[in-house]
Design a protein around this motif. Structure first.
Motif, mmCIF file in Angstrom:
data_model
loop_
_atom_site.group_PDB
_atom_site.id
_atom_site.type_symbol
_atom_site.label_atom_id
_atom_site.label_comp_id
_atom_site.label_asym_id
_atom_site.label_seq_id
_atom_site.Cartn_x
_atom_site.Cartn_y
_atom_site.Cartn_z
ATOM 1 N N ASP A 4 52.816 41.138 36.549
ATOM 2 C CA ASP A 4 53.707 41.771 37.507
ATOM 3 C C ASP A 4 54.033 40.826 38.671
ATOM 4 O O ASP A 4 53.146 40.493 39.469
ATOM 5 C CB ASP A 4 53.035 43.044 38.037
ATOM 6 C CG ASP A 4 53.910 43.818 38.997
ATOM 7 O OD1 ASP A 4 55.071 43.408 39.236
ATOM 8 O OD2 ASP A 4 53.438 44.857 39.510
ATOM 9 N N PRO A 5 55.283 40.384 38.817
ATOM 10 C CA PRO A 5 55.645 39.507 39.936
ATOM 11 C C PRO A 5 55.340 40.122 41.301
ATOM 12 O O PRO A 5 54.980 39.406 42.237
ATOM 13 C CB PRO A 5 57.147 39.290 39.747
ATOM 14 C CG PRO A 5 57.377 39.472 38.287
ATOM 15 C CD PRO A 5 56.427 40.569 37.887
ATOM 16 N N LEU A 6 55.461 41.440 41.423
ATOM 17 C CA LEU A 6 55.167 42.097 42.688
ATOM 18 C C LEU A 6 53.692 41.935 43.044
ATOM 19 O O LEU A 6 53.340 41.691 44.202
ATOM 20 C CB LEU A 6 55.528 43.586 42.615
ATOM 21 C CG LEU A 6 55.366 44.394 43.903
ATOM 22 C CD1 LEU A 6 56.270 43.828 45.003
ATOM 23 C CD2 LEU A 6 55.685 45.866 43.659
ATOM 24 N N ALA A 7 52.822 42.065 42.054
ATOM 25 C CA ALA A 7 51.390 41.861 42.293
ATOM 26 C C ALA A 7 51.111 40.406 42.633
ATOM 27 O O ALA A 7 50.370 40.096 43.580
ATOM 28 C CB ALA A 7 50.589 42.290 41.067
ATOM 29 N N ALA A 8 51.720 39.494 41.881
ATOM 30 C CA ALA A 8 51.474 38.068 42.104
ATOM 31 C C ALA A 8 51.929 37.617 43.484
ATOM 32 O O ALA A 8 51.375 36.665 44.046
ATOM 33 C CB ALA A 8 52.175 37.254 41.028
ATOM 34 N N ALA A 9 52.919 38.288 44.051
ATOM 35 C CA ALA A 9 53.442 37.908 45.361
ATOM 36 C C ALA A 9 52.424 38.105 46.478
ATOM 37 O O ALA A 9 52.605 37.579 47.582
ATOM 38 C CB ALA A 9 54.712 38.706 45.665
ATOM 39 N N HIS A 10 51.348 38.844 46.215
ATOM 40 C CA HIS A 10 50.299 39.028 47.217
ATOM 41 C C HIS A 10 49.349 37.838 47.273
ATOM 42 O O HIS A 10 48.506 37.758 48.178
ATOM 43 C CB HIS A 10 49.496 40.296 46.912
ATOM 44 C CG HIS A 10 50.234 41.570 47.235
ATOM 45 N ND1 HIS A 10 51.272 42.051 46.456
ATOM 46 C CD2 HIS A 10 50.089 42.455 48.251
ATOM 47 C CE1 HIS A 10 51.724 43.182 46.984
ATOM 48 N NE2 HIS A 10 51.031 43.438 48.073
ATOM 49 N N ALA A 11 49.447 36.927 46.303
ATOM 50 C CA ALA A 11 48.506 35.820 46.195
ATOM 51 C C ALA A 11 48.916 34.632 47.061
ATOM 52 O O ALA A 11 50.066 34.506 47.484
ATOM 53 C CB ALA A 11 48.385 35.393 44.738
ATOM 54 N N ASP A 12 47.948 33.739 47.311
ATOM 55 C CA ASP A 12 48.224 32.493 48.016
ATOM 56 C C ASP A 12 48.861 31.461 47.102
ATOM 57 O O ASP A 12 49.528 30.534 47.567
ATOM 58 C CB ASP A 12 46.916 31.896 48.558
ATOM 59 C CG ASP A 12 46.196 32.843 49.494
ATOM 60 O OD1 ASP A 12 46.835 33.340 50.434
ATOM 61 O OD2 ASP A 12 44.989 33.096 49.287
ATOM 62 N N ARG A 13 48.606 31.622 45.796
ATOM 63 C CA ARG A 13 49.090 30.649 44.815
ATOM 64 C C ARG A 13 49.283 31.367 43.494
ATOM 65 O O ARG A 13 48.525 32.273 43.145
ATOM 66 C CB ARG A 13 48.046 29.538 44.648
ATOM 67 C CG ARG A 13 48.363 28.509 43.586
ATOM 68 C CD ARG A 13 47.279 27.440 43.485
ATOM 69 N NE ARG A 13 45.993 27.984 43.106
ATOM 70 C CZ ARG A 13 45.028 27.278 42.507
ATOM 71 N NH1 ARG A 13 45.200 26.004 42.257
ATOM 72 N NH2 ARG A 13 43.881 27.855 42.197
ATOM 73 N N VAL A 14 50.315 30.976 42.764
ATOM 74 C CA VAL A 14 50.570 31.530 41.436
ATOM 75 C C VAL A 14 50.527 30.388 40.433
ATOM 76 O O VAL A 14 51.236 29.385 40.592
ATOM 77 C CB VAL A 14 51.929 32.245 41.356
ATOM 78 C CG1 VAL A 14 52.092 32.905 39.983
ATOM 79 C CG2 VAL A 14 52.078 33.279 42.471
#
Length: 254
Positions: free
Chosen positions: A207-217
């Motif tokens: 989920d891109p929305l979930a990944a957007a909470h991270a410092d790094r993808v």
């Protein structure tokens, strides 16, 4: 806070994971070099079959690498016995899964206390209640999983994963079984654990929305890291990178 001289919470060095043998062998990870700095939030993305879950399982010590080195909190795990590896996981690694994996016969408080008891110590007075308070469920301590919503169950699972203050928390699609509102709350809690408690989190997600909470993808394909984004990254940019990988995979398959 600078972490220039702080060792990574988890490091994989030339890690290869192969399933099967001979012509039937499948290389799930291919000489992978990746580190997860302490106190950071990393999202791992990629098409189905790219090696995301294998990366998580090897990095967490749930599965052994075929070759290469995995180092958790400064400890190389390749030479550890199963007993020693289990002990390390219980004290230094936390897990949150899509399916919650709570024990139905236990209350929320008992579920949260379980990792401490498995590690051989009794919770300190108020420790479990405080942990449930951090995820907004202090008033649900006596409820069993069947009496909680899906979002509440996942918050209990987060409290359970964090109660030992592990070196790293691995989350495998933690919002996959939740509605949008509950998913946002879970992501907020994970982000807060990093920002306020210096927790290290590695999250596998589609989920891109979930990944957007991270410092790094990190983006995986064919068992390799093929792309990355430093955060905070926008949802649209993450979605574009993900779509490119899917298109490339479809092109190879055709």
């Amino acid at each position: 806070m600078t972490r220039a001289h702080t060792p990574p919470a988890v490091e994989l060095i030339a890690v290869t994971k192969t399933y099967g043998a001979g012509e039937q062998a499948v290389i799930a990870l291919h000489e992978l070099d990746v580190s997860f700095p302490a106190g950071t939030f990393t999202a791992v993305m990629g098409p189905s079959g790219s090696g995301k879950s294998t990366l998580l399982h090897c990095a967490a010590g749930l599965d052994r690498a075929t070759s290469g080195d995995v180092i958790i909190d400064g400890i190389p795990i390749g030479g550890l016995s199963e007993r020693a590896l289990t002990k390390l996981r219980r004290s230094r690694v936390g897990f949150v899964f899509q399916a919650f994996n709570l024990i139905g016969a236990l209350t929320a408080a008992q579920n949260v206390a379980l990792p401490l008891r498995l590690a051989g110590r009794s919770p300190a007075p108020g420790e479990v209640t405080a942990m449930l308070g951090e995820v907004g469920l202090a008033d649900r301590a006596g409820h069993r999983p069947s009496e909680l919503s899906g979002g509440q169950q996942q918050r209990v699972a987060i409290a359970r994963a964090l109660v030992t203050r592990p070196a790293v928390l691995f989350a495998d699609e933690p919002t996959g079984a939740l509605d949008a509102r509950s998913g946002r709350e879970v992501l907020r809690l994970l982000r807060a654990a990093v920002d306020h408690h210096d927790q290290t989190i590695v999250m596998v997600t589609h989920d891109p929305l979930a990944a957007a909470h991270a410092d790094r993808v990190l983006f995986l394909a064919d068992g390799r890291v093929v792309d990355s984004l430093a955060g905070p990254a926008g949802v649209q940019e993450i979605a574009v990178r993900t779509a490119r990988l899917e298109e490339a995979r479809a092109g190879v398959a055709s």
